[in-house]
Design an enzyme around this catalytic site. Sequence first.
Site, PDB file in Angstrom:
ATOM      1  N   ASP A 108      31.884  -5.345 -21.595  1.00 14.40           N
ATOM      2  CA  ASP A 108      32.423  -4.642 -22.770  1.00 14.40           C
ATOM      3  C   ASP A 108      33.929  -4.843 -22.924  1.00 14.40           C
ATOM      4  O   ASP A 108      34.616  -3.988 -23.455  1.00 14.40           O
ATOM      5  CB  ASP A 108      32.081  -3.155 -22.691  1.00 14.40           C
ATOM      6  CG  ASP A 108      32.665  -2.491 -21.457  1.00 14.40           C
ATOM      7  OD1 ASP A 108      33.198  -3.198 -20.585  1.00 14.40           O
ATOM      8  OD2 ASP A 108      32.587  -1.253 -21.381  1.00 14.40           O
ATOM      9  N   LYS A 159      39.507   6.436 -12.867  1.00 12.56           N
ATOM     10  CA  LYS A 159      39.663   7.595 -13.758  1.00 12.56           C
ATOM     11  C   LYS A 159      40.518   8.698 -13.112  1.00 12.56           C
ATOM     12  O   LYS A 159      40.034   9.799 -12.846  1.00 12.56           O
ATOM     13  CB  LYS A 159      38.287   8.161 -14.160  1.00 12.56           C
ATOM     14  CG  LYS A 159      37.269   7.114 -14.572  1.00 12.56           C
ATOM     15  CD  LYS A 159      37.250   6.862 -16.049  1.00 12.56           C
ATOM     16  CE  LYS A 159      36.447   5.690 -16.537  1.00 12.56           C
ATOM     17  NZ  LYS A 159      35.470   4.971 -15.835  1.00 12.56           N
ATOM     18  N   ASP A 218      39.169  -3.243 -24.510  1.00  5.78           N
ATOM     19  CA  ASP A 218      37.882  -2.657 -24.133  1.00  5.78           C
ATOM     20  C   ASP A 218      37.210  -2.311 -25.458  1.00  5.78           C
ATOM     21  O   ASP A 218      37.750  -1.527 -26.241  1.00  5.78           O
ATOM     22  CB  ASP A 218      38.185  -1.406 -23.294  1.00  5.78           C
ATOM     23  CG  ASP A 218      36.953  -0.564 -23.011  1.00  5.78           C
ATOM     24  OD1 ASP A 218      35.946  -0.693 -23.720  1.00  5.78           O
ATOM     25  OD2 ASP A 218      37.018   0.235 -22.072  1.00  5.78           O
TER      26      ASP A 218
HETATM   27  N1  GDD Z   1      23.534  -3.579 -14.862  1.00  4.72           N
HETATM   28  C1  GDD Z   1      24.239  -2.463 -14.887  1.00  4.72           C
HETATM   29  N2  GDD Z   1      23.764  -1.357 -14.238  1.00  4.72           N
HETATM   30  N3  GDD Z   1      25.406  -2.451 -15.551  1.00  4.72           N
HETATM   31  C2  GDD Z   1      26.121  -1.295 -15.563  1.00  4.72           C
HETATM   32  C3  GDD Z   1      25.674  -0.118 -14.918  1.00  4.72           C
HETATM   33  C4  GDD Z   1      24.416  -0.157 -14.212  1.00  4.72           C
HETATM   34  O1  GDD Z   1      23.935   0.821 -13.621  1.00  4.72           O
HETATM   35  N4  GDD Z   1      26.605   0.864 -15.122  1.00  4.72           N
HETATM   36  C5  GDD Z   1      27.588   0.307 -15.859  1.00  4.72           C
HETATM   37  N5  GDD Z   1      27.295  -0.993 -16.138  1.00  4.72           N
HETATM   38  C6  GDD Z   1      28.116  -1.969 -16.876  1.00  4.72           C
HETATM   39  C7  GDD Z   1      28.552  -1.527 -18.271  1.00  4.72           C
HETATM   40  O2  GDD Z   1      27.637  -2.006 -19.242  1.00  4.72           O
HETATM   41  C8  GDD Z   1      29.921  -2.192 -18.416  1.00  4.72           C
HETATM   42  O3  GDD Z   1      29.800  -3.534 -18.872  1.00  4.72           O
HETATM   43  C9  GDD Z   1      30.440  -2.238 -16.991  1.00  4.72           C
HETATM   44  O4  GDD Z   1      29.314  -2.101 -16.126  1.00  4.72           O
HETATM   45  C10 GDD Z   1      31.462  -1.124 -16.673  1.00  4.72           C
HETATM   46  O5  GDD Z   1      30.865   0.129 -16.933  1.00  4.72           O
HETATM   47  P1  GDD Z   1      31.495   1.165 -17.979  1.00  4.72           P
HETATM   48  O6  GDD Z   1      30.600   2.341 -18.022  1.00  4.72           O
HETATM   49  O7  GDD Z   1      31.822   0.483 -19.266  1.00  4.72           O
HETATM   50  O8  GDD Z   1      32.821   1.591 -17.209  1.00  4.72           O
HETATM   51  P2  GDD Z   1      34.219   2.058 -17.813  1.00  4.72           P
HETATM   52  O9  GDD Z   1      34.532   1.367 -19.082  1.00  4.72           O
HETATM   53  O10 GDD Z   1      34.243   3.534 -17.809  1.00  4.72           O
HETATM   54  O11 GDD Z   1      35.257   1.531 -16.677  1.00  4.72           O
HETATM   55  C11 GDD Z   1      35.180   0.202 -16.200  1.00  4.72           C
HETATM   56  O12 GDD Z   1      35.906  -0.694 -17.041  1.00  4.72           O
HETATM   57  C12 GDD Z   1      37.340  -0.439 -17.132  1.00  4.72           C
HETATM   58  C13 GDD Z   1      37.929  -1.539 -18.015  1.00  4.72           C
HETATM   59  O13 GDD Z   1      37.363  -1.495 -19.293  1.00  4.72           O
HETATM   60  C14 GDD Z   1      35.768   0.180 -14.774  1.00  4.72           C
HETATM   61  O14 GDD Z   1      35.537  -1.086 -14.226  1.00  4.72           O
HETATM   62  C15 GDD Z   1      37.266   0.506 -14.793  1.00  4.72           C
HETATM   63  O15 GDD Z   1      37.807   0.395 -13.486  1.00  4.72           O
HETATM   64  C16 GDD Z   1      37.994  -0.461 -15.738  1.00  4.72           C
HETATM   65  O16 GDD Z   1      39.379  -0.106 -15.828  1.00  4.72           O
HETATM   66 MG    MG Z   2      33.568   0.160 -20.347  1.00  4.09          MG
END
Ligand code: GDD
Ligand code: MG
Length: 334
Positions: A108, A159, A218
């Site tokens: 994403d 976070k 993002d």
């Molecule tokens: N296959 C799979 N299974 N993918 C997952 C799962 C799971 O259980 N949970 C989350 N994802 C995927 C999401 O689709 C996304 O592409 C990615 O892992 C990160 O999860 P998000 O839920 O989008 O996390 P976030 O946006 O709160 O935080 C993440 O991204 C930030 C940057 O945009 C973290 O990596 C942060 O550390 C980072 O700063």
């Molecule tokens: Mg995300």
Amino acid sequence: MQAVILVGGFGTRLRPLTFATPKPLLPIANVRQLEHLIAALGSAGVTRAVLALGFKPEPFFQAFPDGTCAGVDLHYAVEPEPLDTAGAVGFAARDAGIDSTFIVMNGDILSDLDLAALVAFHRARGAEGTLHLTPVEDPTQYGVVEADADGWVRRFVEKPQPGETESRVINAGTYVLEPSVLDRIAPMQRVSIERVVFPAMVADGCLAALATDDYWIDTGRPDTYLKANLDLVDGTRSLILSSVGANARVSATASVTHSVIGEGATVDDGSVIIDSVVLPGARVGSSVRLERSLVMGTVGAGASLTDCVIGVDAVVAPGSQLVAARVPDPATMG
Ligand code: GDD
Ligand code: MG
């Protein structure tokens, strides 16, 4: 080299758009987000992309019927249940038989990062893992990183609470990992790479990081998804794409400014579209005004929408005046 792309999330914040289409398959300036990512990986020498899938895998199979995307072979790793970010990387990498240095990407994000430079930095450091970092104004929704002058991560806080860290530099969601990282991830367990694996690697002194000021976004919220689209048509990025998709029909009397019109969408007479994305197949009637809105469904004649998100099956009644509405409202849906 192989890459694992994490695409198993629910896309909650982009509802109702993601009720119909998983977030990585939503187009950004008429090219699916996943295709943007895989094209960048391919340019950096990745020959196989492993999709770490959970929620709704079928649309992914349908989107790439020949098993390739942007010239890169695809491997689908479908989790039996959501395993969180580390569990998903472990599952997908084992499923694909990864046994050499590989890239991991959150599905994403979009960026102009030079992936080959990240891999070179990782190798030069001899790190077990290397993160791409980017500066942001408000880091509280991200993984915040404190790194030293030599590029080694000293602290990783996912976070953080306000005041928990001074750093404004965050994990940008692209990693280079050695296969030994997989030994840190117990098979078939729900484990977060950000909350468990990275802090353990920091403690072992083997996690490096490269901060860059390349374009980075993002795409997970309506405002950032909108911006990611517009940035690709207005010259903000190094890549500039056409703002009108194939077979779209825009009336000669409609005015479209700083917006994207999706493939096969229609915009009827006298409509005014500003800073908006009309998604593939959407129907915008005559004399509609759209401002900062995302439309997948149908907007009736004379309606005026500002800061709205309209789902694929939604029909906005003619003459409606909506501000900051989501139709259908995800709060009332399962
Ligand atoms: N296959 C799979 N299974 N993918 C997952 C799962 C799971 O259980 N949970 C989350 N994802 C995927 C999401 O689709 C996304 O592409 C990615 O892992 C990160 O999860 P998000 O839920 O989008 O996390 P976030 O946006 O709160 O935080 C993440 O991204 C930030 C940057 O945009 C973290 O990596 C942060 O550390 C980072 O700063
Ligand atoms: Mg995300």
